[in-house]
Design an enzyme around this catalytic site. Sequence first.
Site, PDB file in Angstrom:
ATOM      1  N   CYS A   1       0.870  -1.300  -0.117  1.00 11.91           N
ATOM      2  CA  CYS A   1      -0.070   0.161  -0.006  1.00 11.91           C
ATOM      3  C   CYS A   1       0.669   1.069   0.070  1.00 11.91           C
ATOM      4  O   CYS A   1       0.648   2.082  -0.824  1.00 11.91           O
ATOM      5  CB  CYS A   1      -0.858   0.039   1.323  1.00 11.91           C
ATOM      6  SG  CYS A   1      -1.921  -1.458   1.231  1.00 11.91           S
TER       7      CYS A   1
ATOM      8  N   LYS B   1      -8.805   6.049   2.394  1.00  9.32           N
ATOM      9  CA  LYS B   1      -7.559   5.917   2.925  1.00  9.32           C
ATOM     10  C   LYS B   1      -6.340   6.725   2.476  1.00  9.32           C
ATOM     11  O   LYS B   1      -6.263   7.020   1.409  1.00  9.32           O
ATOM     12  CB  LYS B   1      -7.223   4.584   2.475  1.00  9.32           C
ATOM     13  CG  LYS B   1      -6.070   3.882   2.887  1.00  9.32           C
ATOM     14  CD  LYS B   1      -5.699   2.191   2.451  1.00  9.32           C
ATOM     15  CE  LYS B   1      -4.321   2.037   2.979  1.00  9.32           C
ATOM     16  NZ  LYS B   1      -4.113   0.420   2.695  1.00  9.32           N
TER      17      LYS B   1
ATOM     18  N   HIS C   1      -2.555   6.657   4.473  1.00 10.93           N
ATOM     19  CA  HIS C   1      -1.432   5.645   4.581  1.00 10.93           C
ATOM     20  C   HIS C   1      -0.165   6.222   4.141  1.00 10.93           C
ATOM     21  O   HIS C   1       0.531   5.229   3.857  1.00 10.93           O
ATOM     22  CB  HIS C   1      -1.848   4.130   3.970  1.00 10.93           C
ATOM     23  CG  HIS C   1      -1.059   3.169   4.756  1.00 10.93           C
ATOM     24  ND1 HIS C   1      -1.262   1.786   4.290  1.00 10.93           N
ATOM     25  CD2 HIS C   1      -0.518   3.004   5.903  1.00 10.93           C
ATOM     26  CE1 HIS C   1      -0.569   1.132   5.268  1.00 10.93           C
ATOM     27  NE2 HIS C   1       0.026   1.825   6.315  1.00 10.93           N
TER      28      HIS C   1
ATOM     29  N   ASP D   1      -4.544  -0.704  -5.734  1.00 10.76           N
ATOM     30  CA  ASP D   1      -3.050  -0.325  -5.585  1.00 10.76           C
ATOM     31  C   ASP D   1      -2.092  -1.288  -5.673  1.00 10.76           C
ATOM     32  O   ASP D   1      -1.119  -1.088  -6.069  1.00 10.76           O
ATOM     33  CB  ASP D   1      -3.110   0.309  -4.137  1.00 10.76           C
ATOM     34  CG  ASP D   1      -3.424  -0.616  -3.105  1.00 10.76           C
ATOM     35  OD1 ASP D   1      -3.952  -1.783  -3.255  1.00 10.76           O
ATOM     36  OD2 ASP D   1      -3.552  -0.427  -1.727  1.00 10.76           O
TER      37      ASP D   1
END
Length: 583
Positions: free
Chosen positions: A72, A131, A133, A339
């Site tokens: 990720c 998200k 991250h 991703d």
Amino acid sequence: ISKQAILLVSFLFPQAFGVNVSRPNILLLMADDLGYGDLGCFGNDTIRTPNIDQLAKEGVRLTHHIAAASLCTPSRAAFLTGRYPIRSGMAATTKLRVITRAGCSGGLPANETTFARLLKQQGYVTGLIGKWHLGLNSESSNDHCHHPLNHGFDYFYGSTFTLIDDCATWKHSVLAPGYQATAVSYAQTLAFFVFICLLGNITGYFSVRWKICVFITLGGIVYFTSMYAHYLFLKHWNCVILRDHDIIQQPLKLKDAALGIVREAITFIERNRKGPFLLFVSFFHVHTPCYTTEQFLGKSSHGLYGDNVEEMDWMVGKILAAIDREGLRNNTFTYFASDHGGYLEAKQGKVQLGGWNGIYKGGKGMGGWEGGIRVPGIVRWPGMVPANTLLDEPISLMDIYPTVAHLAGASVPQDRVIDGRNQRALLQGTVQHSEHEFMFHYCGSHLHAARWYQKESGAVWKVHYVTPNFDPKGTEACYTNLICDCFKNVTYHNPPLLFDLSRDPSEANPLSATSEPRFHTVVSQVERAVAEHRKTLTSVPSQLDPPNNQWKPWLQPCCGIFPFCWCDKAKERPHFSLAPLPL
């Protein structure tokens, strides 16, 4: 009249086609851990994805679509900057290849220029829902130096960390057991140390320096308390929802997550319908624990994972319906991707809880195998890219950076290497081949593989220098860790493995000098390209190695009084029906 001619006319006279090509809205939809073969339009016949399949019918399917990393954090860093993660320090030298805590100091460096920043400079309203991250704090618990709003986004709703099993109340923590074991081990060591101090004092057999004993004992108690606090509070610390800079829910409520993202995305579209806008919807789906709301639970024929994919498809449908309601379909460049590849090691008991990567070998966390880096991709732009088209040219997730910059009239930075390529002409069919000749596939900061696209012959050569060791039981999952290692439990190949993906996309039959007359020529050419690529790399601080990728209590985002971090400030918003959209 040829399709290319129609596209050229629509480009020269866009108003005649009802399309604003100079400054289209940009809608980017990114799934998390979705496998190449998990969608109907990419060959799955057991999971229902009618909305994403319809998007593919209305646009271009990218079947040779490559992520810059198989995990990720580095993949998303490359996506946002158009640069290999190693250039920005977002590639680890250790096995911790993603940001591992909400309270780490590592993150996307401030000197990196995201596509959001470029488009904001062109007058776009920019939003990120879901998200991130890519880090939060660096010096204090509220400096937010890595926050999306410091990287070009005007609005943010979501998690600066990621979705993990810790966020599910019924799941055991992924991280806490390690802290518990450390706390117990340290407590035993500390107790033994105190016993030795007391023994020496009582018996007089050896002298005891009490100041040192007290100092070490107090320090040990603090460390033990820290480790045990991690064990008790980790679920509350890492699972956080923010709106802009404010924590509104800690821990996040998974039952609200899907509706929250849909609600926020629709609100953003309605608020900015006059455009132009950039909206990046970064789904929590389909990352473990694959939490799925009741309306979709048990409805697929592929277990909890399939349920989660079908719920995400519903979310995509709701967002696209909002685009249509506002009359923005023809003026919106829409892109859907994952991703990286599906997570083969994810299990719930004996049931697979990760994705399916179709015919491609390997999966998430594997630096070079196609299953970890080849991902589904779809582009829709009515009137500007052909509908119901398949594009099998090598394209990178990094290409979205220069492509959307070009669409917005922005120039990419000239003071750094940009690895992505503007693929507008390829998407529109006015050129036949991708601009990529070589692609490099990293596992952290370790180069595992490289590909060479020979446009003249159509061959796509893949060279593997390092491959992970699979589970000896015969699966393609790694068995030593939750995620494959990059430099341990791997096999180094000399000479390297060679495949021609145009003939062997599953990488099942490695070529040799005996079976392939061009073996040495191809390997030598790729090695020269690797050497030239390495000359362009410069040393930068690593964001994913210790100490940047270690928990620091003073950086911990906390809604409340640390360590008691919990709150729910989420405002009530209009309720959206969970009934699936009509096919």
